[in-house]
Design a protein around this motif. Structure first.
Motif, PDB file in Angstrom:
ATOM      1  N   GLN A   1     -33.548 -53.595  11.285  1.00 13.86           N
ATOM      2  CA  GLN A   1     -34.421 -54.752  11.517  1.00 13.86           C
ATOM      3  C   GLN A   1     -35.201 -55.132  10.251  1.00 13.86           C
ATOM      4  N   ILE A   2     -35.568 -54.137   9.442  1.00 12.31           N
ATOM      5  CA  ILE A   2     -36.242 -54.435   8.163  1.00 12.31           C
ATOM      6  C   ILE A   2     -35.274 -55.237   7.278  1.00 12.31           C
ATOM      7  N   GLN A   3     -34.036 -54.730   7.185  1.00 15.89           N
ATOM      8  CA  GLN A   3     -33.046 -55.397   6.323  1.00 15.89           C
ATOM      9  C   GLN A   3     -32.848 -56.852   6.739  1.00 15.89           C
ATOM     10  N   LYS A   4     -32.678 -57.071   8.046  1.00 12.88           N
ATOM     11  CA  LYS A   4     -32.426 -58.438   8.524  1.00 12.88           C
ATOM     12  C   LYS A   4     -33.619 -59.355   8.234  1.00 12.88           C
ATOM     13  N   ALA A   5     -34.820 -58.846   8.426  1.00 12.34           N
ATOM     14  CA  ALA A   5     -36.006 -59.682   8.183  1.00 12.34           C
ATOM     15  C   ALA A   5     -36.125 -60.017   6.698  1.00 12.34           C
ATOM     16  N   MET A   6     -35.905 -58.991   5.852  1.00  9.64           N
ATOM     17  CA  MET A   6     -35.985 -59.221   4.402  1.00  9.64           C
ATOM     18  C   MET A   6     -34.945 -60.249   3.962  1.00  9.64           C
ATOM     19  N   GLU A   7     -33.719 -60.074   4.467  1.00  9.80           N
ATOM     20  CA  GLU A   7     -32.625 -60.978   4.067  1.00  9.80           C
ATOM     21  C   GLU A   7     -32.857 -62.405   4.557  1.00  9.80           C
TER      22      GLU A   7
ATOM     23  N   PHE B   1     -55.759 -61.761  18.182  1.00 11.59           N
ATOM     24  CA  PHE B   1     -57.197 -61.981  18.382  1.00 11.59           C
ATOM     25  C   PHE B   1     -58.130 -61.361  17.345  1.00 11.59           C
ATOM     26  N   ARG B   2     -57.673 -60.329  16.609  1.00 12.66           N
ATOM     27  CA  ARG B   2     -58.658 -59.573  15.810  1.00 12.66           C
ATOM     28  C   ARG B   2     -58.491 -59.674  14.306  1.00 12.66           C
ATOM     29  N   VAL B   3     -57.323 -60.091  13.849  1.00 11.07           N
ATOM     30  CA  VAL B   3     -57.098 -60.117  12.397  1.00 11.07           C
ATOM     31  C   VAL B   3     -57.180 -61.559  11.904  1.00 11.07           C
ATOM     32  N   PRO B   4     -58.027 -61.823  10.917  1.00  8.82           N
ATOM     33  CA  PRO B   4     -58.143 -63.208  10.423  1.00  8.82           C
ATOM     34  C   PRO B   4     -56.912 -63.669   9.635  1.00  8.82           C
ATOM     35  N   ASN B   5     -56.794 -64.967   9.492  1.00  8.81           N
ATOM     36  CA  ASN B   5     -55.761 -65.613   8.659  1.00  8.81           C
ATOM     37  C   ASN B   5     -54.330 -65.426   9.146  1.00  8.81           C
ATOM     38  N   CYS B   6     -54.153 -65.075  10.430  1.00  7.57           N
ATOM     39  CA  CYS B   6     -52.780 -64.978  10.936  1.00  7.57           C
ATOM     40  C   CYS B   6     -52.699 -65.520  12.356  1.00  7.57           C
ATOM     41  N   GLU B   7     -51.456 -65.828  12.743  1.00  6.81           N
ATOM     42  CA  GLU B   7     -51.213 -66.319  14.101  1.00  6.81           C
ATOM     43  C   GLU B   7     -50.029 -65.545  14.663  1.00  6.81           C
ATOM     44  N   LEU B   8     -50.175 -64.973  15.846  1.00  9.32           N
ATOM     45  CA  LEU B   8     -49.019 -64.347  16.491  1.00  9.32           C
ATOM     46  C   LEU B   8     -48.216 -65.482  17.121  1.00  9.32           C
ATOM     47  N   TYR B   9     -47.156 -65.887  16.418  1.00  7.96           N
ATOM     48  CA  TYR B   9     -46.415 -67.097  16.784  1.00  7.96           C
ATOM     49  C   TYR B   9     -45.249 -66.791  17.732  1.00  7.96           C
ATOM     50  N   ALA B  10     -44.590 -65.610  17.509  1.00 10.17           N
ATOM     51  CA  ALA B  10     -43.409 -65.295  18.320  1.00 10.17           C
ATOM     52  C   ALA B  10     -43.383 -63.812  18.700  1.00 10.17           C
ATOM     53  N   ALA B  11     -42.670 -63.519  19.787  1.00 20.08           N
ATOM     54  CA  ALA B  11     -42.507 -62.122  20.213  1.00 20.08           C
ATOM     55  C   ALA B  11     -41.081 -61.923  20.715  1.00 20.08           C
ATOM     56  N   CYS B  12     -40.560 -60.696  20.456  1.00 13.90           N
ATOM     57  CA  CYS B  12     -39.202 -60.365  20.895  1.00 13.90           C
ATOM     58  C   CYS B  12     -39.226 -59.028  21.625  1.00 13.90           C
ATOM     59  N   SER B  13     -38.620 -59.010  22.814  1.00 15.86           N
ATOM     60  CA  SER B  13     -38.509 -57.766  23.575  1.00 15.86           C
ATOM     61  C   SER B  13     -37.307 -57.877  24.492  1.00 15.86           C
ATOM     62  N   MET B  14     -36.820 -56.726  24.927  1.00 14.03           N
ATOM     63  CA  MET B  14     -35.706 -56.744  25.885  1.00 14.03           C
ATOM     64  C   MET B  14     -36.250 -56.839  27.305  1.00 14.03           C
TER      65      MET B  14
ATOM     66  N   THR C   1     -40.816 -67.024  22.529  1.00  8.51           N
ATOM     67  CA  THR C   1     -40.379 -65.661  22.860  1.00  8.51           C
ATOM     68  C   THR C   1     -38.867 -65.576  22.670  1.00  8.51           C
ATOM     69  N   TYR C   2     -38.426 -64.391  22.290  1.00 10.29           N
ATOM     70  CA  TYR C   2     -36.996 -64.166  22.029  1.00 10.29           C
ATOM     71  C   TYR C   2     -36.549 -62.869  22.705  1.00 10.29           C
ATOM     72  N   ALA C   3     -35.335 -62.909  23.284  1.00  9.07           N
ATOM     73  CA  ALA C   3     -34.730 -61.671  23.784  1.00  9.07           C
ATOM     74  C   ALA C   3     -33.796 -61.109  22.713  1.00  9.07           C
ATOM     75  N   ASN C   4     -33.521 -61.924  21.686  1.00  4.93           N
ATOM     76  CA  ASN C   4     -32.569 -61.533  20.649  1.00  4.93           C
ATOM     77  C   ASN C   4     -33.257 -61.563  19.267  1.00  4.93           C
ATOM     78  N   TYR C   5     -33.303 -60.395  18.630  1.00  3.92           N
ATOM     79  CA  TYR C   5     -34.003 -60.269  17.342  1.00  3.92           C
ATOM     80  C   TYR C   5     -33.358 -61.131  16.249  1.00  3.92           C
ATOM     81  N   ASP C   6     -32.008 -61.162  16.240  1.00  2.00           N
ATOM     82  CA  ASP C   6     -31.301 -61.928  15.194  1.00  2.00           C
ATOM     83  C   ASP C   6     -31.706 -63.396  15.227  1.00  2.00           C
ATOM     84  N   GLU C   7     -32.037 -63.892  16.413  1.00  2.00           N
ATOM     85  CA  GLU C   7     -32.495 -65.290  16.510  1.00  2.00           C
ATOM     86  C   GLU C   7     -33.932 -65.415  15.994  1.00  2.00           C
TER      87      GLU C   7
END
Ligand code: NAI
Length: 341
Positions: free
Chosen positions: A82-88, A24-37, A54-60
């Motif tokens: 999690q940083i490594q996986k996102a970068m890769e 809601f507060r930052v321009p030029n972006c969309e919160l498209y997905a969320a992951c939590s257990m 929404t995702y229960a599994n980060y790798d997905e």
């Protein structure tokens, strides 16, 4: 370029703050997905934040081709992997502090970040994006204080957060008081002095909340830092502040000194009643650094759009964690600890 599509992992105490800002507060972006257990947190993301997936599994989630960027607000021990996986997977990455809790793991993560120079990486030291800290930094850089000799920092969490903290510390490794709390102040001392820490001596005491002994945590800790040019850092961190959330910083130089939030004022209101003259105080980190959290996220999104790396990088994460680990060692072994280059 269209809106940057972001996926967030972690919707806990801080994750909800970041998620609300992205939605809601930052321009030029969309919160498209969320992951939590936690299923209830994913429901919240769908209903209250309007996320598409929404995702229960980060790798997905990191493989979702719709996503441009990943926002990591999970427990500290998970950040590196999690940083490594996102970068890769070709995503831009924002990670909350600390970057990690283990030096070898952070170095491995930095190698992965370095191997993807086109992707943005930013670390969440939000105080650098707070207007008052930026003003103070400008004063220092202009030489208004002369040469810095001492930086004194207080960072004390409210005692009414103790119950939720014990749950947080019981469920995951926070890294201890120095890696969890002092790390912000360690970063500030490095930022203000443009120097690295060479020696630390740290102490601690549990007095009011003995249950912290059971989860291996400290209620109050203090550390002295010696920087490469002999500037001194004095840090007090704690979890038992009765008047709210106390973050205060003092810079002493050869020509003057300045203080940021000497009294952690909530606003400009003064109440006069049977208790005397009362100034309300800020109560928690989302309140005190509300705008700084928005500013840092806006900077991350702008960096992606403008293809430039932000001021807070992985090396700031590595250096601050090294110092926090040295403080923890100094406290546990009751000795002065030197840091190697
Ligand atoms: P929290 O315990 O309240 O929330 C953790 C979240 O991560 C929960 O949503 C949980 O479901 C999720 N999670 C845990 N393991 C997961 C897994 N394997 N897969 C998917 N989701 C998982 O923690 P809190 O307080 O929000 O802290 C999160 C991070 O933010 C920590 O690294 C902490 O150091 C940092 N933080 C930074 C602050 C700042 O001032 N910049 C303030 C508070 C926290």
């Amino acid at each position: 370029m269209s809106n940057i599509k972001v996926g967030i992992i972690g919707l806990g105490r801080l994750g909800k703050v970041h998620a609300g800002n992205l939605a809601f507060r930052v321009p030029n972006c969309e919160l498209y997905a969320a992951c939590s257990m936690v299923e209830a947190e994913l429901e919240y993301a769908k209903k209250e934040l309007g996320v598409t997936k929404t995702y229960a599994n980060y790798d997905e989630m990191v493989k979702d081709p719709e996503l441009d960027a990943i926002f990591i607000v999970s427990p500290s021990g998970l950040h590196c992997e999690q940083i490594q996986k996102a970068m890769e997977n070709g995503k831009h990455v924002f990670s909350e502090k600390p970057i990690g809790l283990d030096v070898a793991e952070i170095e491995k993560t930095m190698a992965v970040i370095d191997a993807h120079p086109e992707q943005i990486f930013m670390l969440g030291f939000m105080r650098r994006y707070d207007a008052d800290y930026q003003y103070a930094k400008e004063m220092v850089e202009k030489g208004e204080l002369g040469e810095l000799t001492v930086v004194r920092c207080y960072g004390i969490d409210p005692s009414d957060g103790m119950e939720s903290f014990v749950k947080f510390a019981g469920a995951s490794n926070s890294g201890g008081l120095f890696a969890d709390m002092s790390i912000h102040d360690i970063d500030l001392v490095r930022w203000f002095t443009n120097q690295e820490v060479k020696k630390v001596w740290a102490l601690g005491k549990n007095a009011a909340y003995k249950q912290l002994d059971e989860v291996g945590e400290l209620e109050t800790g203090a550390a002295m830092l010696q920087m490469a040019d002999k500037t001194m850092g004095i840090l007090v961190a704690g979890r038992n502040c009765h008047h709210g959330y106390h973050v205060e910083t003092e810079l002493i130089g050869t020509k003057g000194m300045l203080r940021i939030a000497q009294v952690p004022e909530k606003n400009l209101v003064t109440i006069m009643n049977e208790h005397g003259v009362v100034r309300p105080t800020s109560q928690n980190f989302p309140e005190r650094f509300s705008q700084a959290f928005v500013n840092e996220t806006a900077e991350f999104i702008n960096c992606i759009k403008e293809k430039r790396q932000p001021g807070v990088n992985a090396n700031d994460g590595l250096q601050s964690t090294k110092v926090a680990i040295a403080c923890q060692k100094s406290y546990e072994e009751d000795e002065l600890v030197s840091l190697s280059d």
